[in-house]
Design a protein around this motif. Structure first.
Motif: not given
Length: 518
Positions: A42-43, A209-210, A237-238, A244-245
């Motif tokens: 998203g920029g 949270c993810g 997305r970030l 998650s990772t």
């Protein structure tokens, strides 16, 4: 389409016509543009930065798992560390693009993921002594195998229920660990529990949270399809990628703090030995290389000819001459840094025992020795018994009656070894015969040592130190026994003299009385 556009310059357009079953034809125009490349997440960052960010998280994740797994792998005498090491090490060897290798590899990956997740959660449920708290803990461990297999497999398709179930399994494991934590009364073990549970809780929080960020991402993408690259969408997305990772990193980090700060599974000894070997190898390799290069450079100038293999011989000679002194210094440093308590026990306690044996009572001496032994070896309890095992000279960390009941069931035979080991003994798995130097077969007492607070046995170095204390303790018992015998003999003689004097006084009084009467 991507390969066609990649071969064309920026701004090139490719028209694609699609024919539908009803005969209608639609035309779509694809233009090669750098917009998506510049507006990754998203920029918030460009595509290179986004990929670097994802790779950095993956590398950090892998290195953390690998480092903690290697440390735990060195602890071969306990089940839980081996389970943790297996579940932390193997994920580093998974292929990142396993789906392209076919359904067989994908199925194997799914099975391995479920197995490793189940092993990890069962290790945490049995932490730190290898015992489950209750049948509910066993059920949670089995449920972890099933949930992770269903979540990783595509048999049931992607469903939001599986991430929720994974978080629920983590919450159930945390609850069981908290119940076990409440039954622990040792401060060090409680701190170990807290850090391991904190790592697991932070992992669950990140995943939750993810998951919320992913739901929001999907909802926004469906509601505003034309705003796929806005800042809010990219931020979600970030956040989803990072949480998650990066969430699982907290599990080995919590274990790492418990390992390093609160001496979980004797890791300080393992790290000390490893650092000694690594430092010795690195110094000798670098030193040999530098010496060999210096000999190669200076040889022709000093000797006027090529030295050939002489430079390699000089490097090997440097390594050979440096090996002994260097290793000795590094071992000394490692012992002082990582085994300060044990070194104090080995070097100081024999002198303390010798000095106390001349002036203090047996109870005072043995209490000092047992308290120092339990403190330095991290043992929960210890006791010193007589040579026949019938008399409890002193007990530390346990009632004397319990030691007496235990001693009545043992056969007190020293055997040829320095100490006796019975891993199945719930009270004192290690027994050291107290024998003076130069004596064979004659035992003056027994030193019985219990387990650590995490239910593991003391390590080989600590056993060697306790075996070396056999002679000082035996001589102290001999000296105190001889002194007590001498003291008792003197007291008996004094008592005899006092009785004789009293008898003489009585006779004198009778004689004086008779003389006066006459």
């Amino acid at each position: 389409m991507a390969s066609i556009l990649a071969k064309r310059p920026h701004g090139s357009e490719v028209l694609v016509e699609t024919r539908h079953p009803d005969g209608t034809i639609n035309t779509a125009a694809f233009v090669r543009s750098q917009e998506n490349y510049r507006t990754f997440f998203g920029g918030l960052m460009d595509q290179d930065s986004g990929r670097s960010f994802a790779v950095a998280i993956s590398i950090t994740h892998g290195l953390t798992f690998f480092f903690v797994g290697v440390i735990l792998l060195r602890k071969r005498t306990a089940v839980v560390p081996q389970m943790l090491a297996l579940s932390l090490l193997l994920p580093n060897f998974f292929l990142p693009d396993y789906t392209t290798l076919g359904p067989v590899v994908f199925g194997a990956y799914t099975v391995l993921t479920a197995i490793l997740a189940g092993i990890l959660f069962n290790a945490l449920l049995a932490f730190p002594d290898g015992r489950y708290r209750s049948p509910v803990s066993v059920m949670v461990g089995l449920l972890a195998f099933l949930v992770w297999w269903l979540a990783a497999s595509d048999v049931l398709g992607e469903d939001v229920i599986w991430p929720i179930l994974q978080i629920a399994v983590i919450a159930a494991a945390l609850w069981q660990m908290m119940q076990k934590y409440r039954s622990v009364d040792d401060d060090t073990m409680r701190q170990q529990f807290r850090w391991v549970m904190l790592g697991l809780a932070l992992c669950a929080l990140c995943w939750a949270c993810g998951l919320v960020a992913d739901w929001a991402y999907v909802a926004i993408a469906a509601a505003f399809p034309g705003e796929a690259f806005n800042a809010l969408h990219g931020s979600l997305r970030l956040a989803n990628t990072a949480l998650s990772t990066g969430g699982p990193i907290f599990i080995p980090l919590g274990i790492l703090v418990a390992l390093l700060r609160f001496r979980l599974y004797d890791v300080d000894l393992i790290i000390g030995r490893t650092s000694t070997y690594v430092a010795t190898t690195a110094f000798l390799a670098i030193g040999s290389f530098l010496v060999e290069r210096a000999a190669t450079f200076a040889g022709p100038r000093l000797l006027g000819e090529e030295v050939g293999g002489l430079s390699y011989g000089v490097g090997a000679a440097f390594a050979s001459l440096s090996m002994g002194p260097l290793h000795e210094r590094l071992v000394h440093w490692s012992e002082k840094r990582f085994q300060a308590r044990l070194i104090s026990l080995r070097d100081d306690l024999p002198h303390v025992i010798r000095d106390m044996s001349y002036v203090d009572t047996r109870e005072e001496l043995l209490e000092t020795a047992l308290s120092r032994i339990c403190y330095s070896a991290y043992a929960e309890k210890a006791a010193i018994l007589s040579s026949d095992g019938r008399q409890i000279f002193r007990a530390h960390g346990i009632a004397g009656d319990a030691v007496g009941i235990w001693a009545a069931t043992h056969a007190w035979d020293p055997g040829p070894q320095d100490y006796l080991v019975d891993p199945d003994d719930p009270l004192f798995p290690l027994i050291f015969p107290l024998q003076a130097s130069g004596e064979t077969g004659q035992v003056h007492g027994w030193l019985a040592v219990g387990r650590r607070r995490d239910e593991t046995l003391i390590n080989r170095d600590e056993r060697a130190v306790l075996a070396s204390l056999s002679a000082p303790l035996a001589r102290a018992l001999m000296l105190i026994e001889a002194r007590e015998e001498e003291k008792n003999l003197v007291l008996d003689r004094i008592d005899q003299i006092e009785r004789a004097v009293e008898a003489i006084r009585s006779d004198l009084r009778l004689a004086i009385g008779r003389i006066g009467a006459s």
